[in-house]
Design a protein around this motif. Structure first.
Motif, mmCIF file in Angstrom:
data_model
loop_
_atom_site.group_PDB
_atom_site.id
_atom_site.type_symbol
_atom_site.label_atom_id
_atom_site.label_comp_id
_atom_site.label_asym_id
_atom_site.label_seq_id
_atom_site.Cartn_x
_atom_site.Cartn_y
_atom_site.Cartn_z
ATOM 1 N N GLU A 65 0.872 -1.180 0.000
ATOM 2 C CA GLU A 65 -0.047 0.006 0.099
ATOM 3 C C GLU A 65 0.916 1.366 0.067
ATOM 4 O O GLU A 65 0.640 2.165 -0.768
ATOM 5 C CB GLU A 65 -0.964 -0.027 1.338
ATOM 6 C CG GLU A 65 -2.107 -1.046 1.133
ATOM 7 C CD GLU A 65 -2.967 -0.992 2.474
ATOM 8 O OE1 GLU A 65 -2.726 -0.144 3.380
ATOM 9 O OE2 GLU A 65 -3.902 -1.885 2.444
ATOM 10 N N VAL A 66 2.029 1.351 0.705
ATOM 11 C CA VAL A 66 2.733 2.331 0.788
ATOM 12 C C VAL A 66 3.532 2.483 -0.310
ATOM 13 O O VAL A 66 3.664 3.482 -1.094
ATOM 14 C CB VAL A 66 3.954 2.139 1.804
ATOM 15 C CG1 VAL A 66 4.831 3.227 1.985
ATOM 16 C CG2 VAL A 66 3.328 2.017 3.364
ATOM 17 N N GLU A 67 3.855 1.401 -1.164
ATOM 18 C CA GLU A 67 4.498 1.511 -2.410
ATOM 19 C C GLU A 67 3.679 2.250 -3.406
ATOM 20 O O GLU A 67 3.935 3.045 -4.160
ATOM 21 C CB GLU A 67 5.124 0.252 -2.931
ATOM 22 C CG GLU A 67 6.415 -0.175 -2.055
ATOM 23 C CD GLU A 67 6.845 -1.656 -2.521
ATOM 24 O OE1 GLU A 67 5.826 -2.118 -3.003
ATOM 25 O OE2 GLU A 67 7.833 -2.089 -2.098
ATOM 26 N N ASP A 68 2.463 1.594 -3.318
ATOM 27 C CA ASP A 68 1.454 2.196 -4.235
ATOM 28 C C ASP A 68 1.017 3.939 -4.091
ATOM 29 O O ASP A 68 1.076 4.471 -5.109
ATOM 30 C CB ASP A 68 -0.171 1.489 -4.098
ATOM 31 C CG ASP A 68 0.100 0.000 -4.583
ATOM 32 O OD1 ASP A 68 1.173 -0.472 -5.650
ATOM 33 O OD2 ASP A 68 -0.745 -0.814 -4.346
ATOM 34 N N GLU A 69 0.909 3.921 -2.696
ATOM 35 C CA GLU A 69 0.874 5.612 -2.430
ATOM 36 C C GLU A 69 2.017 6.319 -3.137
ATOM 37 O O GLU A 69 1.993 7.217 -3.443
ATOM 38 C CB GLU A 69 0.808 5.742 -0.974
ATOM 39 C CG GLU A 69 -0.579 5.054 -0.393
ATOM 40 C CD GLU A 69 -0.786 5.393 1.162
ATOM 41 O OE1 GLU A 69 0.270 6.043 1.623
ATOM 42 O OE2 GLU A 69 -1.828 4.908 1.633
ATOM 43 N N VAL A 70 3.370 5.661 -2.857
ATOM 44 C CA VAL A 70 4.274 6.400 -3.352
ATOM 45 C C VAL A 70 4.463 6.500 -4.800
ATOM 46 O O VAL A 70 4.684 7.770 -5.291
ATOM 47 C CB VAL A 70 5.561 5.742 -2.843
ATOM 48 C CG1 VAL A 70 6.893 6.129 -3.605
ATOM 49 C CG2 VAL A 70 5.937 5.756 -1.373
ATOM 50 N N ALA A 71 3.908 5.562 -5.516
ATOM 51 C CA ALA A 71 3.801 5.560 -7.178
ATOM 52 C C ALA A 71 2.680 6.767 -7.411
ATOM 53 O O ALA A 71 2.615 7.373 -8.194
ATOM 54 C CB ALA A 71 3.510 4.067 -7.595
ATOM 55 N N TYR A 73 1.828 9.285 -5.532
ATOM 56 C CA TYR A 73 2.229 10.603 -5.218
ATOM 57 C C TYR A 73 3.059 10.979 -6.381
ATOM 58 O O TYR A 73 3.278 12.161 -6.818
ATOM 59 C CB TYR A 73 3.075 10.718 -3.874
ATOM 60 C CG TYR A 73 1.775 10.543 -2.994
ATOM 61 C CD1 TYR A 73 0.442 11.081 -2.916
ATOM 62 C CD2 TYR A 73 2.211 9.768 -1.552
ATOM 63 C CE1 TYR A 73 -0.431 10.683 -1.885
ATOM 64 C CE2 TYR A 73 1.314 9.958 -0.680
ATOM 65 C CZ TYR A 73 -0.087 10.303 -0.684
ATOM 66 O OH TYR A 73 -0.892 9.986 0.163
ATOM 67 N N THR A 74 4.146 10.010 -6.857
ATOM 68 C CA THR A 74 5.004 10.330 -7.778
ATOM 69 C C THR A 74 4.323 10.743 -9.320
ATOM 70 O O THR A 74 4.759 11.683 -9.939
ATOM 71 C CB THR A 74 5.921 9.255 -8.166
ATOM 72 O OG1 THR A 74 6.445 8.734 -7.089
ATOM 73 C CG2 THR A 74 6.964 9.409 -9.368
ATOM 74 N N SER A 75 3.318 9.953 -9.486
ATOM 75 C CA SER A 75 2.472 10.570 -10.816
ATOM 76 C C SER A 75 1.623 11.688 -10.666
ATOM 77 O O SER A 75 1.888 12.411 -11.473
ATOM 78 C CB SER A 75 1.376 9.098 -11.116
ATOM 79 O OG SER A 75 0.524 9.686 -12.124
ATOM 80 N N GLN A 76 0.950 11.962 -9.355
ATOM 81 C CA GLN A 76 0.575 13.163 -9.157
ATOM 82 C C GLN A 76 1.279 14.315 -9.217
ATOM 83 O O GLN A 76 1.377 15.532 -9.844
ATOM 84 C CB GLN A 76 0.034 13.143 -7.831
ATOM 85 C CG GLN A 76 -1.093 12.396 -7.631
ATOM 86 C CD GLN A 76 -2.061 12.426 -6.386
ATOM 87 O OE1 GLN A 76 -1.435 13.178 -5.675
ATOM 88 N NE2 GLN A 76 -3.040 11.307 -6.212
ATOM 89 N N GLU A 77 2.826 14.162 -8.771
ATOM 90 C CA GLU A 77 3.913 15.153 -8.727
ATOM 91 C C GLU A 77 4.205 15.524 -10.237
ATOM 92 O O GLU A 77 4.386 16.691 -10.612
ATOM 93 C CB GLU A 77 5.083 14.442 -7.935
ATOM 94 C CG GLU A 77 6.101 15.347 -8.011
ATOM 95 C CD GLU A 77 7.469 15.149 -7.270
ATOM 96 O OE1 GLU A 77 8.384 15.983 -7.075
ATOM 97 O OE2 GLU A 77 7.348 13.968 -6.977
ATOM 98 N N ALA A 78 4.101 14.430 -11.121
ATOM 99 C CA ALA A 78 4.533 14.546 -12.546
ATOM 100 C C ALA A 78 3.508 15.491 -13.263
ATOM 101 O O ALA A 78 3.739 16.134 -14.043
ATOM 102 C CB ALA A 78 4.805 13.386 -13.138
#
Length: 265
Positions: A65-71, A73-78
């Motif tokens: 779940e944490v890894e998915d959240e990180v992914a 957040y990374t997509s949102q950041e992009a």
């Protein structure tokens, strides 16, 4: 002197012994502290290993779940970075447009400043617009009057032409070219007829007329008397065939006036 030297030596030795004792005590204390820290480090490493094992074994779902959240957040950041770049470009474009518009506005203000006060200029423009509208109406009215005068002039020229044609016919002793009348009565014993038209139709005294029947000239007449609505005419000898008889209602039109030949010809 020897006693003093001995005393000083004893004092130095005592100080040395005291310092050595202090150093030993500090050294032993440091050793004890180091040993305690080593024991603490061993316990901490053990707890870290246990926590790591627990993380690897007991919490794979939470890590996913944490890894998915990180992914995410990374997509949102992009996406936000891209949107920010687009917004920055739009801001730069609009800033350039605003600058250009401001320059145009400054130019307009400079030109209008040379022309005078805006309110006065607007008043003058409204007055000029009203004058132009009035002038346009005047031009339209004048144009209409000119058209009417032109039509009247054309009608007058037509009438003048008709009058000139009449005058020429009268001067030449010929009835008008558009004459079209009928024989009203016939007096064969006296060799003349009366016509159903006169001055009103353009019949001219001493003019020559043709009697037409079936599209052919059957006789010729010489006008001898003209009144307003009637006329009399003599039948020209030898102009009518022997087997032809004139009839009331025969059509009468202008003819060609005979020209007298000079004597001796």
């Amino acid at each position: 002197m020897a006693n003093v030297f001995g005393i000083l030596t004893a004092i130095v030795l005592a100080l040395s012994a005291f310092i050595a004792f202090k150093n030993k005590a500090a050294y032993e204390k440091e050793i004890t502290s180091t040993q305690a820290e080593k024991e603490t480090l061993v316990k901490t490493e053990a707890r870290l290993a246990a926590a790591k094992d627990r993380f690897e074994v007991t919490l794979p779902g939470e890590r996913k779940e944490v890894e998915d959240e990180v992914a995410s957040y990374t997509s949102q950041e992009a996406d936000l970075t891209k949107a920010n770049a687009t917004l920055k470009s739009e801001i730069e474009t609009k800033t350039a447009k605003i600058s250009a518009s401001k320059q145009k506005l400054d130019d307009i203000r400079e030109r209008t400043r040379k022309l005078g006060d805006i309110s006065q200029l607007a008043s003058k423009l409204r007055t000029l617009k009203s004058e132009i509208a009035d002038l346009g109406q005047s031009i339209d009215s004048t144009t209409a009057k000119l058209a009417n005068l032109t039509a009247e002039n054309a009608s007058a020229e037509t009438q003048i032409g008709a009058s000139q044609a009449k005058f020429k016919s009268y001067a030449d002793g010929e009835s008008l070219p558009d004459l079209n009348t009928r024989i009203r009565s016939i007096y064969p014993n006296w060799g003349f007829v009366t016509l159903a038209a006169g001055n009103n139709a353009g019949i001219v005294n001493n003019s020559t007329l043709n009697v037409v029947r079936g599209g052919e000239t059957i006789a010729r007449l010489m006008v001898t008397g003209v009144e307003n609505a009637s006329a009399s005419a003599t039948i020209i000898p030898d102009s009518m065939a022997a087997d032809t008889t004139l009839m009331v209602g025969d059509r009468v039109v202008p003819g060609i006036k005979e020209t007298k030949k000079p004597a001796g010809n």
